[in-house]
Design a protein around this motif. Structure first.
Motif: not given
Length: 154
Positions: A121-126, A109-117
């Motif tokens: 973050d990548q989207v917001l960086a664009k 669960v933590k991995k999918i949350r971290d991947d989602g974050q």
């Protein structure tokens, strides 16, 4: 019941993240995407209101397309870990085995949350700084105890 609702929430979150390419397309939204965007914290809705350039849409779509296999693998890992926990419980496994199974579920669960974050973050960086501010304000406005049920705090 609590475990089921967490699993369901994570599955909806994964589906929502996988539907993010809809934000990069010029077409009217449809009801399932609207439902999923509320579950994903409204990132799609927040992106729609930002007047994205064509290059931003292309870049965001590429990020989301690249993340899709990761989220599919994460969702499969959660499902497998959950199934193992259930199977071990049903088999009457020792508490230490069940504890490790639970730790494995939480790690997945933590991995999918971290991947989602990371994808967020990548989207917001664009985005431009002004778009980032607006997107973050939009996301922040839709956080809170009722956010996952579509009841937002203001």
């Amino acid at each position: 019941m609590k475990r089921f609702s967490k699993t369901l929430t994570l599955a909806v979150l994964a589906a929502a993240v996988l539907s993010l390419p809809l934000a990069a397309q010029d077409r009217p939204s449809f009801a399932p995407a609207d439902h999923l965007e509320h579950r994903a914290g409204g990132l799609l809705r927040c992106l729609r209101g930002l007047d994205l350039s064509e290059s931003q849409k292309t870049d965001i779509k590429a990020i989301l397309d690249a993340a899709k296999p990761t989220f599919q693998a994460d969702a499969a890992a959660i499902r497998a870990a959950h199934q193992k926990l259930d199977a071990d419980y049903d088999a009457g496994a020792d508490k230490s085995v069940l504890g490790q199974d639970y730790i494995n579920v939480r790690a997945a669960v933590k991995k999918i949350r971290d991947d989602g974050q990371a994808v967020k973050d990548q989207v917001l960086a664009k985005l431009t700084p002004d778009q980032q501010t607006k997107a973050q304000a939009c996301l922040d406005a839709h956080k809170g105890p009722g956010a996952r049920f579509g009841h937002f705090t203001e």
